[in-house]
Design a protein around this motif. Structure first.
Motif, mmCIF file in Angstrom:
data_model
loop_
_atom_site.group_PDB
_atom_site.id
_atom_site.type_symbol
_atom_site.label_atom_id
_atom_site.label_comp_id
_atom_site.label_asym_id
_atom_site.label_seq_id
_atom_site.Cartn_x
_atom_site.Cartn_y
_atom_site.Cartn_z
ATOM 1 N N GLU A 1 0.868 -1.174 0.000
ATOM 2 C CA GLU A 1 0.000 0.000 0.000
ATOM 3 C C GLU A 1 0.905 1.225 0.000
ATOM 4 O OE1 GLU A 1 -2.927 2.342 3.048
ATOM 5 O OE2 GLU A 1 -2.996 0.154 3.067
ATOM 6 N N ALA A 2 0.784 2.050 -1.016
ATOM 7 C CA ALA A 2 1.631 3.232 -1.139
ATOM 8 C C ALA A 2 0.808 4.503 -0.929
ATOM 9 C CB ALA A 2 2.289 3.256 -2.512
ATOM 10 N N SER A 3 1.412 5.464 -0.299
ATOM 11 C CA SER A 3 0.793 6.779 -0.088
ATOM 12 C C SER A 3 1.800 7.835 -0.496
ATOM 13 C CB SER A 3 0.423 6.978 1.382
ATOM 14 O OG SER A 3 -0.471 5.986 1.805
ATOM 15 N N GLN A 4 1.300 8.985 -0.879
ATOM 16 C CA GLN A 4 2.175 10.085 -1.271
ATOM 17 C C GLN A 4 1.713 11.351 -0.569
ATOM 18 O OE1 GLN A 4 2.855 10.484 -5.478
ATOM 19 N NE2 GLN A 4 3.287 12.667 -5.301
ATOM 20 N N ILE A 5 2.674 12.066 -0.015
ATOM 21 C CA ILE A 5 2.384 13.347 0.639
ATOM 22 C C ILE A 5 3.107 14.425 -0.156
ATOM 23 C CG2 ILE A 5 2.581 14.715 2.746
ATOM 24 C CD1 ILE A 5 2.899 11.979 4.241
ATOM 25 N N ASP A 6 2.353 15.298 -0.795
ATOM 26 C CA ASP A 6 2.936 16.427 -1.503
ATOM 27 C C ASP A 6 2.957 17.604 -0.538
ATOM 28 O OD1 ASP A 6 3.422 15.257 -4.026
ATOM 29 O OD2 ASP A 6 1.299 15.432 -4.527
ATOM 30 N N ILE B 1 3.633 25.613 13.868
ATOM 31 C CA ILE B 1 4.962 25.816 14.432
ATOM 32 C C ILE B 1 5.356 24.619 15.299
ATOM 33 C CG2 ILE B 1 6.404 27.326 15.855
ATOM 34 C CD1 ILE B 1 5.427 28.623 13.258
ATOM 35 N N GLU B 2 4.415 24.127 16.081
ATOM 36 C CA GLU B 2 4.659 22.970 16.940
ATOM 37 C C GLU B 2 3.567 21.943 16.709
ATOM 38 O OE1 GLU B 2 4.995 24.291 20.954
ATOM 39 O OE2 GLU B 2 6.803 25.450 20.571
ATOM 40 N N ARG B 3 3.853 20.723 17.056
ATOM 41 C CA ARG B 3 2.933 19.611 16.811
ATOM 42 C C ARG B 3 1.594 19.756 17.541
ATOM 43 N NH1 ARG B 3 4.107 14.525 14.732
ATOM 44 N NH2 ARG B 3 2.143 13.525 14.302
ATOM 45 N N PRO B 4 1.604 20.071 18.828
ATOM 46 C CA PRO B 4 0.300 20.249 19.489
ATOM 47 C C PRO B 4 -0.467 21.399 18.836
ATOM 48 C CG PRO B 4 2.056 20.100 21.115
ATOM 49 C CD PRO B 4 2.713 20.220 19.764
ATOM 50 N N GLY B 5 -1.699 21.143 18.520
ATOM 51 C CA GLY B 5 -2.522 22.177 17.898
ATOM 52 C C GLY B 5 -2.482 22.170 16.387
ATOM 53 N N ALA B 6 -1.784 21.191 15.775
ATOM 54 C CA ALA B 6 -1.762 21.106 14.316
ATOM 55 C C ALA B 6 -3.164 20.771 13.816
ATOM 56 C CB ALA B 6 -0.771 20.035 13.861
ATOM 57 N N PRO B 7 -3.608 21.387 12.713
ATOM 58 C CA PRO B 7 -4.927 21.061 12.158
ATOM 59 C C PRO B 7 -5.036 19.568 11.837
ATOM 60 C CG PRO B 7 -4.009 22.997 11.077
ATOM 61 C CD PRO B 7 -2.932 22.429 11.953
ATOM 62 N N ALA B 8 -6.256 19.035 11.859
ATOM 63 C CA ALA B 8 -6.488 17.596 11.689
ATOM 64 C C ALA B 8 -5.924 17.066 10.377
ATOM 65 C CB ALA B 8 -7.980 17.291 11.780
ATOM 66 N N ASP B 9 -6.073 17.807 9.276
ATOM 67 C CA ASP B 9 -5.559 17.305 7.996
ATOM 68 C C ASP B 9 -4.029 17.269 7.984
ATOM 69 O OD1 ASP B 9 -5.605 20.120 8.045
ATOM 70 O OD2 ASP B 9 -5.730 20.274 5.870
ATOM 71 N N VAL B 10 -3.402 18.234 8.627
ATOM 72 C CA VAL B 10 -1.937 18.246 8.731
ATOM 73 C C VAL B 10 -1.482 17.101 9.637
ATOM 74 C CG1 VAL B 10 0.050 19.559 9.551
ATOM 75 C CG2 VAL B 10 -1.749 20.709 8.251
ATOM 76 N N ALA C 1 -2.929 14.306 10.138
ATOM 77 C CA ALA C 1 -3.099 13.037 9.420
ATOM 78 C C ALA C 1 -1.905 12.762 8.502
ATOM 79 C CB ALA C 1 -4.391 13.065 8.612
ATOM 80 N N LYS C 2 -1.396 13.782 7.838
ATOM 81 C CA LYS C 2 -0.231 13.605 6.953
ATOM 82 C C LYS C 2 1.036 13.324 7.763
ATOM 83 C CE LYS C 2 -2.447 14.427 3.146
ATOM 84 N NZ LYS C 2 -2.766 13.401 2.185
ATOM 85 N N LEU C 3 1.189 13.988 8.885
ATOM 86 C CA LEU C 3 2.341 13.749 9.744
ATOM 87 C C LEU C 3 2.338 12.307 10.251
ATOM 88 C CD1 LEU C 3 2.305 17.095 11.747
ATOM 89 C CD2 LEU C 3 3.916 16.460 9.948
ATOM 90 N N ARG C 4 1.174 11.840 10.692
ATOM 91 C CA ARG C 4 1.054 10.467 11.186
ATOM 92 C C ARG C 4 1.306 9.446 10.071
ATOM 93 N NH1 ARG C 4 -0.342 9.065 15.529
ATOM 94 N NH2 ARG C 4 -1.690 9.669 17.202
#
Length: 125
Positions: A5-10, A22-31, A33-36
């Protein structure tokens, strides 16, 4: 053959919600999801173009926010592409550029805006 299973993050398409993180806590949900997605990958291939001897800022920012510890025991491939158009030689890091022939041979170096910086002037004593 194993199922893959391949995924791509642009990173360039993550937008202002990402660049404002700026910091991980408080990152928007879509961001988040890409980080995870990057953190949970069994194999991570990270690729970016080289521009003036460095990776793009958003690429560096992404990996500045991603937790590096999940990949301590997983394969990671870091790839960089070199420019092939006019000025591609400028994309080499300073250590890879040809050295001046003598101390009097001063080369003009491009600034970050692509403008040529004039050689330094000697100050009279």
């Amino acid at each position: 053959m194993l199922p893959v299973e391949a995924s791509q993050i642009d990173v360039c398409h993550l937008g202002p919600a990402f660049t404002g993180t700026i910091e991980r806590p408080g990152a928007p949900a879509d961001v988040e999801a890409k980080l995870r997605l990057a953190e949970e990958a069994d194999v991570l291939i990270a690729a970016a173009p080289v521009c003036r001897g460095s990776s793009p800022g958003m690429f560096k920012h992404f990996f500045g926010v991603v937790d590096p510890y999940p990949h301590a025991d997983r394969p990671v491939l870091l790839a960089a592409t070199d420019g092939d158009g006019p000025g591609a030689a400028q994309d080499r890091s300073p250590g890879e550029r040809p050295a001046p022939a003598s101390s009097g041979d001063v080369r003009e170096e491009p600034t970050s805006a692509g403008q040529v910086r004039p050689p330094p002037q000697e100050v009279p004593a």
